[in-house]
Structures are given as C-alpha cells and as structure tokens.
Write an enzyme that holds these catalytic residues in place. Structure first.
Site, PDB file in Angstrom:
ATOM      1  N   ASP A   1      46.275  41.438  48.217  1.00 49.93           N
ATOM      2  CA  ASP A   1      46.616  41.008  46.854  1.00 49.93           C
ATOM      3  C   ASP A   1      47.572  39.820  46.864  1.00 49.93           C
ATOM      4  O   ASP A   1      47.769  39.173  45.835  1.00 49.93           O
ATOM      5  CB  ASP A   1      47.278  42.170  46.094  1.00 49.93           C
ATOM      6  CG  ASP A   1      46.313  42.853  45.139  1.00 49.93           C
ATOM      7  OD1 ASP A   1      45.328  42.204  44.743  1.00 49.93           O
ATOM      8  OD2 ASP A   1      46.563  44.018  44.794  1.00 49.93           O
TER       9      ASP A   1
ATOM     10  N   LYS B   1      35.079  46.905  42.981  1.00 53.71           N
ATOM     11  CA  LYS B   1      35.577  46.354  44.246  1.00 53.71           C
ATOM     12  C   LYS B   1      34.810  46.977  45.414  1.00 53.71           C
ATOM     13  O   LYS B   1      34.389  46.287  46.342  1.00 53.71           O
ATOM     14  CB  LYS B   1      37.085  46.641  44.392  1.00 53.71           C
ATOM     15  CG  LYS B   1      37.937  45.737  43.527  1.00 53.71           C
ATOM     16  CD  LYS B   1      39.395  46.165  43.470  1.00 53.71           C
ATOM     17  CE  LYS B   1      40.166  45.224  42.525  1.00 53.71           C
ATOM     18  NZ  LYS B   1      41.525  45.632  42.256  1.00 53.71           N
TER      19      LYS B   1
ATOM     20  N   GLN C   1      45.868  49.907  43.829  1.00 52.24           N
ATOM     21  CA  GLN C   1      45.477  49.492  42.475  1.00 52.24           C
ATOM     22  C   GLN C   1      46.637  49.703  41.494  1.00 52.24           C
ATOM     23  O   GLN C   1      47.196  50.801  41.403  1.00 52.24           O
ATOM     24  CB  GLN C   1      44.238  50.297  42.033  1.00 52.24           C
ATOM     25  CG  GLN C   1      43.707  49.924  40.672  1.00 52.24           C
ATOM     26  CD  GLN C   1      43.166  48.495  40.615  1.00 52.24           C
ATOM     27  OE1 GLN C   1      42.447  48.045  41.505  1.00 52.24           O
ATOM     28  NE2 GLN C   1      43.522  47.759  39.578  1.00 52.24           N
TER      29      GLN C   1
END
Ligand code: NAP
Length: 281
Positions: free
Chosen positions: A119, A52, A96
C-alpha cells in the site's frame, strides 16, 4: 476531448503484469504472493477484497485472504503480520482499511515490513518517495500517475494542481508529479482561492470527496483532469469534478465510475510484483 478509459488502461496493465508473472515464474520457479488481512464484515471492504483476490488470481499471483471477526485483538493482528513479514513466500501484505476502533491503524501500518508494504503507507516508503528513492507508492495516486503519463509522456515544466492533501492520495500524488519535474501546487480546505489555483493548471488531480467541486470555469482549456472522488448522491456515483462542464474544456478527463477506480487494484498487483522483484535482487 479524450475520455481516459481507466477500465481499458487497467486491463492492458493487468495483461502486461500477467506476462511478467509468467516470466518471473520461469526465472525463479515461484510467483509473487499477496496476503490480504480483512477484519470485520463491512460490505465495501468485502467487495474490495474480493476484487483484489480475483484480479490477483487472474494475473497469476498467489493470493490469500486471512479473515478475522471485528472483535479480534490488536495483538493477534500484529503477530500475524510479523509471521507474514518472515514468510519468504509472501511478497506483499495488505491490511484492508478501515479498521475497528480498538485497533491502532498506525501501529498496524508500521508493523508491516517496508519491503512488503504494497500500500506504500509505511513511513519508510513515504520518506523514500519524498526523497525520490525507489519505494512502494500508494495504489490510487500511482494509477492516476500512469493515466496522466499515457496522455502526456513528458510532464517536465507542466503546472499541476492537486486538490486534497490526504496521505492516501494528495500527498503521494504531489510527490509523483514533482519527480516528473512538474511545478506542483497542493491545495486543501483552507486554500484561499481554489478556482484561481485550478485555472493555472495544465494538470488537475482532484481527491477531495465533495461531489462536482471542480467546475467547468475552473479549468484551463486543454488541461488534463483526473477525478479521484467517489461520491454517492441521489443521482448515483459522481466524482469531485463536474464531468459535463469540464469535458467541454479539458483535453482529457477521467469518468466516474470507470476512471481512477479500476487502476487502483491493477496498481496493487504491480506493487506486489515490484516488491517481489526487489526481494530477488
Ligand atoms: P480525505 O482523507 O477526506 O481528504 C480530503 C482532502 O480534501 C483533505 O486534504 C481536505 O483538506 C481536502 N478538502 C476538503 N474540502 C475541500 C475544499 N472545499 N476545497 C479544497 N480541498 C478540500 O479524502 P481521500 O481519502 O483523499 O479521498 C478523496 C476522495 O477520493 C473521496 O471521494 C474518496 O472516496 C475517493 N477515493 C477514491 C479512490 C479510488 O480508487 N478511485 C481511492 C481512495 C479514495 P484538509 O486537509 O484541509 O481537511
């Protein structure tokens, strides 16, 4: 059969995003910033986060990874999120997953301000998506959606079957297809006759986690099939779709690996840029 090349489509998307970041920099004299919080040292999470960060830097985003040991207190994480919520240089915040057991995942998700929730997991974004309003959309289904649109730009009236109803994949995928005026059936482990449901579909998205569940004789001729599954087997990585069989009947199919996977990170970058643009309005 069209092999939907996720690597290529993701590379094209990153190129578009790179140009967009350059334009935003000229217009606002700053670039979108993404902060990733990584707790613990689980190998898959370390790899995801490294990828990422690398991709974010490639397109010109400002990116930062904040690391904590897996003994970190929940309070420390929530306070850091609050600090990032109030930092105007940060456009997107991602924690995460998975988290250590002593940290409440839902509390973490709900502490991220919805406008920086790259997200798309915050209940406000989930609600906005299902109401058809602008929102951050979870990255994996967003990637699937963009790939389907490449193959078939007009989805209106198509029959879609989504296999799996997770908050991460199946449910948001269903909403995206509904927004495109598909007739959507969402299936799960209690669905009575999954084969019969799949045989009706012009579009199948499989997000289950069972190796090669969707067989060749479950698929209508010329259907578009998107395989979200990533399953480690003795024969290496396989998806939720029996690739060799389904490739003989489908119009288009994603491979595993190299299909949905590469799109997920590209969509995270897209979400970060979209959060930045909305914050400038
Ligand atoms: P999940 O949370 O475990 O959900 C799986 C879903 O599949 C559930 O809704 C479950 O039904 C349903 N299911 C289980 N057995 C079934 C069966 N026999 N028939 C029909 N449906 C069945 O999984 P997820 O997080 O959505 O992930 C799914 C897969 O995608 C996994 O292989 C994961 O590794 C992969 N994945 C890939 C990416 C990527 O970037 N490519 C990203 C995320 C996940 P119930 O609700 O009834 O239990």
């Amino acid at each position: 059969m069209i092999l939907i090349d996720g690597k290529k489509i993701a590379a094209e998307l990153r190129e578009e995003l790179k140009q967009e970041v350059a334009e935003l920099k000229t217009k606002y004299n700053k670039v979108p910033g993404l902060t990733v919080i990584l707790i613990g040292d689980m190998a898959p999470s370390q790899i995801y986060v490294r990828n990422k960060e690398k991709s974010a830097n490639e397109v010109g985003l400002k990116s930062e990874v904040i690391r904590y040991p897996d003994t970190v207190e929940e309070k420390t994480i929530l306070e850091k999120i609050e600090e990032l919520n109030n930092d105007e240089n940060i456009s997107g915040i991602l924690v995460q997953l998975p988290l250590p057991k002593h940290i409440d995942k839902q509390k973490v998700i709900e502490t991220i301000i919805p406008s920086k929730d790259v997200d798309g997991f915050h209940p406000m974004n989930v609600g906005n998506l299902s109401s058809g309003y602008e929102s951050s959309v979870p990255c994996t289904p967003l990637g699937c959606y963009l790939m389907i649109k490449k193959i078939e730009p007009n989805l209106s009236g198509k029959k879609a079957v989504v296999v799996g109803r997770s908050n991460l994949n199946g449910k948001p995928m269903t909403q995206l297809l509904l927004k495109e005026n598909c007739t959507v059936t969402i299936t799960h482990s209690r669905t009575k006759d999954l084969k019969a449901e799949c045989l009706e579909a012009d579009i199948i998205v499989a997000a289950v986690g069972i190796p090669e569940l969707v067989k060749g004789d479950w698929v209508k001729k010329d259907a578009i099939v998107i395989d979200v599954g990533i399953n480690k087997t003795e024969n290496g990585l396989v998806g939720d779709v029996a690739f060799d069989e389904v490739s003989k009947v489908a119009k288009a199919l994603t491979p595993v690996p190299g299909g949905v996977g590469p799109m997920t990170i590209a969509c995270l970058l897209k979400n970060t840029i979209d959060c930045f643009k909305r914050s400038q309005k």
